[in-house]
Enzyme design. Sequence first.
Site, PDB file in Angstrom:
ATOM      1  N   ALA A 235       0.843  -1.208   0.000  1.00 26.13           N
ATOM      2  CA  ALA A 235       0.000   0.000   0.000  1.00 26.13           C
ATOM      3  C   ALA A 235       0.874   1.254   0.000  1.00 26.13           C
ATOM      4  CB  ALA A 235      -0.976  -0.040   1.167  1.00 26.13           C
TER       5      ALA A 235
ATOM      6  N   GLU B 241     -12.387  -9.631   2.338  1.00 30.76           N
ATOM      7  CA  GLU B 241     -13.294  -9.494   1.190  1.00 30.76           C
ATOM      8  C   GLU B 241     -14.632 -10.126   1.593  1.00 30.76           C
ATOM      9  OE1 GLU B 241     -12.652  -8.035  -1.769  1.00 30.76           O
ATOM     10  OE2 GLU B 241     -10.701  -7.462  -0.970  1.00 30.76           O
TER      11      GLU B 241
ATOM     12  N   LYS C  69       1.502  -9.986  -5.154  1.00 33.28           N
ATOM     13  CA  LYS C  69       2.500  -9.014  -4.669  1.00 33.28           C
ATOM     14  C   LYS C  69       3.911  -9.610  -4.768  1.00 33.28           C
ATOM     15  CE  LYS C  69      -0.905  -6.900  -1.678  1.00 33.28           C
ATOM     16  NZ  LYS C  69      -1.437  -6.675  -0.348  1.00 33.28           N
TER      17      LYS C  69
HETATM   18  N1  LIG Z   1      -8.400  -0.807  -0.074  1.00 37.47           N
HETATM   19  C1  LIG Z   1      -7.123  -0.944   0.276  1.00 37.47           C
HETATM   20  O1  LIG Z   1      -6.739  -0.807   1.447  1.00 37.47           O
HETATM   21  C2  LIG Z   1      -6.076  -1.261  -0.761  1.00 37.47           C
HETATM   22  C3  LIG Z   1      -4.718  -1.379  -0.379  1.00 37.47           C
HETATM   23  C4  LIG Z   1      -3.743  -1.615  -1.375  1.00 37.47           C
HETATM   24  C5  LIG Z   1      -4.138  -1.769  -2.690  1.00 37.47           C
HETATM   25  N2  LIG Z   1      -5.468  -1.683  -3.019  1.00 37.47           N
HETATM   26  C6  LIG Z   1      -5.835  -1.879  -4.411  1.00 37.47           C
HETATM   27  O2  LIG Z   1      -6.449  -0.699  -4.922  1.00 37.47           O
HETATM   28  C7  LIG Z   1      -7.431  -1.039  -5.877  1.00 37.47           C
HETATM   29  C8  LIG Z   1      -8.745  -0.374  -5.511  1.00 37.47           C
HETATM   30  O3  LIG Z   1      -9.179  -0.840  -4.236  1.00 37.47           O
HETATM   31  P1  LIG Z   1     -10.540  -0.289  -3.585  1.00 37.47           P
HETATM   32  O4  LIG Z   1     -10.516  -0.748  -2.181  1.00 37.47           O
HETATM   33  O5  LIG Z   1     -10.695   1.145  -3.915  1.00 37.47           O
HETATM   34  O6  LIG Z   1     -11.626  -1.131  -4.432  1.00 37.47           O
HETATM   35  P2  LIG Z   1     -13.162  -0.784  -4.639  1.00 37.47           P
HETATM   36  O7  LIG Z   1     -13.655   0.068  -3.512  1.00 37.47           O
HETATM   37  O8  LIG Z   1     -13.833  -2.065  -4.955  1.00 37.47           O
HETATM   38  O9  LIG Z   1     -13.187   0.149  -5.949  1.00 37.47           O
HETATM   39  C9  LIG Z   1     -12.938  -0.327  -7.232  1.00 37.47           C
HETATM   40  C10 LIG Z   1     -13.407   0.706  -8.222  1.00 37.47           C
HETATM   41  O10 LIG Z   1     -13.082   0.259  -9.523  1.00 37.47           O
HETATM   42  C11 LIG Z   1     -14.241   0.373 -10.356  1.00 37.47           C
HETATM   43  N3  LIG Z   1     -14.163  -0.624 -11.421  1.00 37.47           N
HETATM   44  C12 LIG Z   1     -14.212  -1.971 -11.320  1.00 37.47           C
HETATM   45  N4  LIG Z   1     -14.114  -2.533 -12.555  1.00 37.47           N
HETATM   46  C13 LIG Z   1     -14.009  -1.504 -13.426  1.00 37.47           C
HETATM   47  C14 LIG Z   1     -13.887  -1.424 -14.834  1.00 37.47           C
HETATM   48  N5  LIG Z   1     -13.837  -2.519 -15.585  1.00 37.47           N
HETATM   49  N6  LIG Z   1     -13.824  -0.204 -15.402  1.00 37.47           N
HETATM   50  C15 LIG Z   1     -13.866   0.921 -14.642  1.00 37.47           C
HETATM   51  N7  LIG Z   1     -13.992   0.913 -13.306  1.00 37.47           N
HETATM   52  C16 LIG Z   1     -14.045  -0.286 -12.705  1.00 37.47           C
HETATM   53  C17 LIG Z   1     -15.411   0.135  -9.421  1.00 37.47           C
HETATM   54  O11 LIG Z   1     -16.585   0.636 -10.025  1.00 37.47           O
HETATM   55  P3  LIG Z   1     -18.000   0.661  -9.268  1.00 37.47           P
HETATM   56  O12 LIG Z   1     -17.865   1.782  -8.260  1.00 37.47           O
HETATM   57  O13 LIG Z   1     -18.953   0.962 -10.350  1.00 37.47           O
HETATM   58  O14 LIG Z   1     -18.154  -0.682  -8.652  1.00 37.47           O
HETATM   59  C18 LIG Z   1     -14.910   0.947  -8.207  1.00 37.47           C
HETATM   60  O15 LIG Z   1     -15.209   2.312  -8.398  1.00 37.47           O
HETATM   61  C19 LIG Z   1      -7.507  -2.577  -5.888  1.00 37.47           C
HETATM   62  O16 LIG Z   1      -6.750  -3.068  -6.952  1.00 37.47           O
HETATM   63  C20 LIG Z   1      -6.881  -2.982  -4.561  1.00 37.47           C
HETATM   64  O17 LIG Z   1      -6.283  -4.250  -4.592  1.00 37.47           O
HETATM   65  C21 LIG Z   1      -6.427  -1.421  -2.092  1.00 37.47           C
END
Ligand SMILES: NC(=O)c1ccc[n+]([C@@H]2O[C@H](COP(=O)([O-])OP(=O)(O)OC[C@H]3O[C@@H](n4cnc5c(N)ncnc54)[C@H](OP(=O)(O)O)[C@@H]3O)[C@@H](O)[C@H]2O)c1
Length: 360
Positions: free
Chosen positions: A154, A211, A226
């Site tokens: 992160a 999840e 990772k």
């Molecule tokens: N959360 C954490 O603490 C964390 C830490 C490190 C890394 N990450 C990484 O950061 C990324 C985002 O995490 P997050 O927690 O923000 O996930 P999230 O809340 O599920 O958000 C994902 C976003 O991507 C959009 N999306 C999904 N498929 C798409 C597509 N084909 N085209 C355009 N938009 C699309 C979703 O749209 P909708 O809103 O319409 O569903 C949503 O807005 C992930 O890869 C995750 O592994 C997260």
Amino acid sequence: MLTIPLIQIGFGGVGRAVVERVLDARDEFEWRMGLEFEYVALCDSAGAVIDQNGLSPGTLRRLLEHKRQGRSLAESEVGYRHEGLLDIVDLAGSPEAIVIDVTASDDTVPALQLALDRGYAVVLANKKPLAGPIEVFREFTGSGRLRYEATVGAGVPVIATLQEALLASHDTVHHIEGCFSGTLGYLTTGLEQGVAFSQLVGQAHAMGYTEPDPRDDLGGMDVARKALILGRTLGWPLELEHVEVEPLYPAELGEGSVEDFMNAIETLDESYRQRVQAAREQGSVLRYVASLQGSEARVGLQTVPQDSPLGRLQGTDNLITFHTEVYNETPLVLQGRGAGVHGTAAGVVADIVALARCRK
Ligand SMILES: NC(=O)c1ccc[n+]([C@@H]2O[C@H](COP(=O)([O-])OP(=O)(O)OC[C@H]3O[C@@H](n4cnc5c(N)ncnc54)[C@H](OP(=O)(O)O)[C@@H]3O)[C@@H](O)[C@H]2O)c1
């Protein structure tokens, strides 16, 4: 003043935190670095908002609020239902643009490819584009216009340390070990304190640390991606199937609903209790570790000395140790908050700034 257009794919937890951070930093980035960032496109899975003249801070704040209420950008006043990401990059792009992928989807690869072909820069928090075929990893990272700090650890600067401190100084990396999952860190800390495995998984699930299907965390694939990205960054020709992965549940519990799984995991409590006890008798603890050595990567439960950086790690923090020629007797250790949208967004924004500075 250099103005950099931003195109952001994904507007979930991390995506919103990135937009907020960019808005909050506007004045500081202007006086400190002579940089102005301007969102020209923003999209989620269904909708998009595009303005080549730049979305105003007021519009962005309204979109943040709209999205926080659980609505798609397609339903916002200024949004429309998009028909694919290629059109968005095509419509909004310009040579100075930076495309930010904060989805968790494979579907972004063609749009990222288009962006790089056009000479734009790319920032990823999404691991999947770099965890597919190695040719894509090589092409994307070989462009010199792609950064991916937030994909591992992160906000902890794991990739920058590896690339810009170790590899750039011609240090030789012998061995990397790390804990890269806040969720699995929470579980192993709880096991050490004598809490039953099933109870810990239930708590983590209820608190939203896992999840919706906890098997997505317990299966180890997120940590494996990772490890793969780290190995590839070292120059190793690894594919995901080469990473040895130890899931925290047996294959037979991989079938069935989440409810079935949650009801069945009590059967694992006794074996975890015994593993913790056996580790304790050797002065050790269990950690879910990604380990890279000799061009091989594995992720799984390991017994580590209690009095070691990994053994002392508690809770959801992430930690990485680099054992190198320079950092020989004492490894280089980075530790910090490894999950959470704000830390992740900080890593994304630092990458955006680093790429923008290359354009000055
Ligand atoms: N959360 C954490 O603490 C964390 C830490 C490190 C890394 N990450 C990484 O950061 C990324 C985002 O995490 P997050 O927690 O923000 O996930 P999230 O809340 O599920 O958000 C994902 C976003 O991507 C959009 N999306 C999904 N498929 C798409 C597509 N084909 N085209 C355009 N938009 C699309 C979703 O749209 P909708 O809103 O319409 O569903 C949503 O807005 C992930 O890869 C995750 O592994 C997260």
